[in-house]
Every structure is written in C-alpha cells, then in structure tokens.
Scaffold this active site. Structure first.
Site, PDB file in Angstrom:
ATOM      1  N   GLU A 140      -5.018  14.922  -5.444  1.00  0.00           N
ATOM      2  CA  GLU A 140      -3.928  14.106  -6.281  1.00  0.00           C
ATOM      3  C   GLU A 140      -4.919  13.563  -7.500  1.00  0.00           C
ATOM      4  OE1 GLU A 140      -0.453  11.113  -5.323  1.00  0.00           O
ATOM      5  OE2 GLU A 140      -2.476  10.166  -5.606  1.00  0.00           O
ATOM      6  N   ILE A 154      -1.734  -4.617  -8.647  1.00  0.00           N
ATOM      7  CA  ILE A 154      -1.242  -5.993  -7.995  1.00  0.00           C
ATOM      8  C   ILE A 154      -0.045  -5.630  -6.998  1.00  0.00           C
ATOM      9  CG2 ILE A 154       0.095  -8.287  -8.647  1.00  0.00           C
ATOM     10  CD1 ILE A 154      -2.892  -8.155  -9.969  1.00  0.00           C
TER      11      ILE A 154
HETATM   12  P1  0O2 Z   1      -2.414   4.591  -1.405  1.00  0.00           P
HETATM   13  O1  0O2 Z   1      -2.699   3.502  -0.413  1.00  0.00           O
HETATM   14  O2  0O2 Z   1      -2.453   4.232  -2.756  1.00  0.00           O
HETATM   15  O3  0O2 Z   1      -3.171   5.946  -0.915  1.00  0.00           O
HETATM   16  P2  0O2 Z   1       6.404  11.714  -1.465  1.00  0.00           P
HETATM   17  O4  0O2 Z   1       6.272  12.178  -0.193  1.00  0.00           O
HETATM   18  O5  0O2 Z   1       6.249  12.376  -2.573  1.00  0.00           O
HETATM   19  O6  0O2 Z   1       7.883  10.920  -1.773  1.00  0.00           O
HETATM   20  P3  0O2 Z   1       4.215  10.467  -1.667  1.00  0.00           P
HETATM   21  O7  0O2 Z   1       3.498  11.305  -0.955  1.00  0.00           O
HETATM   22  O8  0O2 Z   1       3.661   8.882  -1.291  1.00  0.00           O
HETATM   23  O9  0O2 Z   1       5.758  10.434  -1.642  1.00  0.00           O
HETATM   24  O10 0O2 Z   1       4.065  10.496  -3.314  1.00  0.00           O
HETATM   25  P4  0O2 Z   1       3.899   9.558  -4.393  1.00  0.00           P
HETATM   26  O11 0O2 Z   1       5.403   8.851  -4.432  1.00  0.00           O
HETATM   27  O12 0O2 Z   1       3.653  10.548  -5.559  1.00  0.00           O
HETATM   28  O13 0O2 Z   1       2.933   8.486  -4.212  1.00  0.00           O
HETATM   29  C1  0O2 Z   1       1.526   8.902  -4.068  1.00  0.00           C
HETATM   30  C2  0O2 Z   1       0.775   7.736  -4.425  1.00  0.00           C
HETATM   31  O14 0O2 Z   1       1.230   6.979  -5.714  1.00  0.00           O
HETATM   32  C3  0O2 Z   1       0.680   6.497  -3.783  1.00  0.00           C
HETATM   33  O15 0O2 Z   1      -0.058   6.999  -2.560  1.00  0.00           O
HETATM   34  C4  0O2 Z   1       0.203   5.388  -4.348  1.00  0.00           C
HETATM   35  O16 0O2 Z   1      -1.067   5.372  -4.492  1.00  0.00           O
HETATM   36  C5  0O2 Z   1       0.862   5.549  -5.788  1.00  0.00           C
HETATM   37  N1  0O2 Z   1       2.231   5.043  -5.730  1.00  0.00           N
HETATM   38  C6  0O2 Z   1       3.381   5.558  -5.394  1.00  0.00           C
HETATM   39  N2  0O2 Z   1       4.522   4.653  -5.525  1.00  0.00           N
HETATM   40  C7  0O2 Z   1       3.876   3.330  -5.720  1.00  0.00           C
HETATM   41  C8  0O2 Z   1       4.369   2.158  -6.083  1.00  0.00           C
HETATM   42  O17 0O2 Z   1       5.745   2.020  -6.071  1.00  0.00           O
HETATM   43  N3  0O2 Z   1       3.473   1.150  -6.207  1.00  0.00           N
HETATM   44  C9  0O2 Z   1       2.158   1.531  -6.151  1.00  0.00           C
HETATM   45  N4  0O2 Z   1       1.395   0.540  -6.299  1.00  0.00           N
HETATM   46  N5  0O2 Z   1       1.569   2.603  -5.925  1.00  0.00           N
HETATM   47  C10 0O2 Z   1       2.343   3.721  -5.780  1.00  0.00           C
HETATM   48  P5  0O2 Z   1       0.025   6.180  -0.938  1.00  0.00           P
HETATM   49  O18 0O2 Z   1      -0.301   7.093  -0.038  1.00  0.00           O
HETATM   50  O19 0O2 Z   1       1.455   5.658  -0.757  1.00  0.00           O
HETATM   51  O20 0O2 Z   1      -0.658   5.027  -0.952  1.00  0.00           O
END
Ligand code: 0O2
Length: 267
Positions: A140, A154
C-alpha cells in the site's frame, strides 16, 4: 502460527519496504541532481506488526491462511508531498514504473472520508527476490501532503486511544481541524509557484557553491598557493555580492582552470 513462520512470511515484506523506500529516495536525489523541485518531500515505510495483522484479520473475518491475499497493507509506504498538486505527480510517476503494477487506487482527496481523512492510496503489486525465488507482494502506498499527514497522525492516535468511543466534542474538533487543513493546503497551492521558485534557486545556489568549493580544494593540491588564495578571495567577493549569475560564471571559469591543471598533470 509459530513466531518463526511469521518471520518467514513477513521477511519479504521488509525487503519490499526497504527497496521501495530506497527507490523513492532515489527519485528525490534525481530531482536534486538536476536542480529541479522534487514532488516527493519525504518517504517512510513500515511492515504491519503481527498484532495489527491479527487485529485486522479478526475485524474483517479473514482466515489466517489467507491473510496475505486479503490484507493489502502488510507492506506500507508513505510518501509526503508539500502541495496537493505534487500528490498527483507522484501517482503518475508510480503508474509509469515497470516495477510496480497498480491493483487499485482510492482518491480520498477528492472524496474525503467522513472522518475528515484525506490521502491518495495505491495498492501495487511488487516483486521481490527471495531464497525461494520471486515473490509477488501487495504494497500500500499512501500519498499525502505534510498538512494531511499532521491531521492523520493526530487522528490515528486519538482513534487508538478511544477505539470506537471517541467523545463527540473531540470528533467535532477533528472535523473542524480537517476543514482548516483543507484551507491550508488550498492557500499553500496558491503560493506554490513562488515557494517552488525560492526553493529551486536555493538548491541551485547550494549546488554551485558546493562545486566551487570542491574545485578550490582540488586546486590546492596542484596549483600555486598564491593563485588559489586569490581565487578563493574572488569567490568570497562574488558570494557576498549575492549575484547568482556571476557566481555561476565564476564556477564555469573555475571548471576550465581545473581542467587545464588536470590536462597538465597528464602530460
Ligand atoms: P493502520 O494502523 O494505519 O495500518 P476498506 O476495506 O477498503 O474499506 P481499509 O482496508 O482499511 O478499508 O482501506 P482504507 O480505508 O483505504 O484504509 C487504509 C489505511 O488508510 C488505514 O489502515 C489507515 O492507515 C489509513 N486510514 C484510512 N482511513 C483513515 C482515517 O479515517 N483516519 C486515519 N488516521 N487513517 C485512516 P488501517 O489498517 O486501518 O490502520
């Protein structure tokens, strides 16, 4: 799953992250070396921790045998840009490369998430070479501005702290902070050309000065001390004047003097 097996599975992802961070840093260097503005400001990477993989598998009901296919951010690269326009340049750069194949993309910049999150996500296929041969991995790539990154960092910490129970007043604050970030990015884009000009001319000047200093240092080995001292005095005079064209001309003249000495030493 045994810890040793986790290591075996996650090792190629570490390799992918290391390689990609190096490759994106090299792109920054390439821009620098031609004295051009780099759309990439900074690159970081990480491999998802085992506990985070377990948590995501549980949340999304993913069988552990299939987690590599179903979790597409085990290897994660984050590219930080100064301006929103740069993000789309970086997306183009990635799309044109032959070592990354796009699986899917999500534009959370034109389609901001309900939380206020903005970023451009690419999932790419990337090959690494291991002892067992070639392995295709999903990686990613998150691309965002400095301001978007500030907000996301934050908000991520607060999400972690409150889990599903973020107090309403904090959610509201984050939402208005997201609006402020949007305005900040727009304002910065308006002055982008001027900022880029200033940064470009700073980089060009720094490169010219570095070339001059290298030349002077080398001349000390081959030329008469008196000649080098007067070249050095002339450099200080031009540098203090602050005229970049004069500095560039001086650097070209110095290149010729150095070339002459090199030619003499080969005779
Ligand atoms: P971490 O701890 O950062 O690894 P989906 O199945 O496509 O609906 P998915 O797989 O979570 O959802 O994909 P998405 O929405 O593209 O999000 C991928 C990553 O983007 C997340 O990984 C976060 O790093 C970041 N992200 C997405 N939405 C938000 C948000 O609202 N706030 C913040 N701060 N980061 C976000 P992870 O695995 O959720 O978390």
């Amino acid at each position: 799953m045994e810890i040793q097996l986790w290591r075996e599975i996650l090792d190629p992802y570490s390799l992918a992250v290391d390689e990609l961070v190096t490759k994106f840093n090299h792109i920054i260097d390439e821009y620098k070396h031609v004295g051009a503005y780099s759309p990439i400001e900074q690159v970081t990477g990480r491999v998802k921790t085992i506990s985070s993989i377990l948590e995501k598998s549980q949340k999304k009901s993913i069988e552990l045998e299939n987690f590599e296919e179903n979790i597409d951010d085990i290897a994660g690269i984050r590219i930080i840009c100064q301006f929103v326009e740069d993000i789309y340049k970086v997306v183009d750069i990635v799309k044109k490369r032959s070592d990354m194949r796009i699986k899917n993309e999500k534009d959370y910049i034109n389609n901001m998430k309900k939380s206020g999150y903005r970023s451009y996500h690419l999932i790419v296929y990337y090959d690494v070479e291991t002892l067992k041969g070639k392995k295709e991995l999903q990686v990613e790539i998150q691309i965002r501005t400095l301001a978007m990154n500030f907000w996301a960092t934050i908000e991520h910490s607060l999400q972690y702290k409150y889990k599903q129970n973020m107090p309403e007043h904090i959610r509201e604050r984050l939402s208005s902070a997201a609006e402020a970030i949007l305005i900040l990015d727009r304002e910065m884009s308006v002055v982008r050309d001027e900022i880029m000009d200033a940064q470009n001319s700073f980089t060009i000047k720094a490169n010219i000065v570095a070339d001059i200093l290298t030349n002077i240092q080398n001349l000390y080995k081959v030329a008469k001390k008196q000649e080098v001292v007067s070249i050095q005095d002339e450099f200080f005079r031009i540098y203090q004047n602050g005229d970049q064209d004069e500095l560039a001309q001086f650097s070209r003249d110095l290149d010729m003097i150095s070339a002459r000495y090199r030619a003499q030493s080969l005779r």
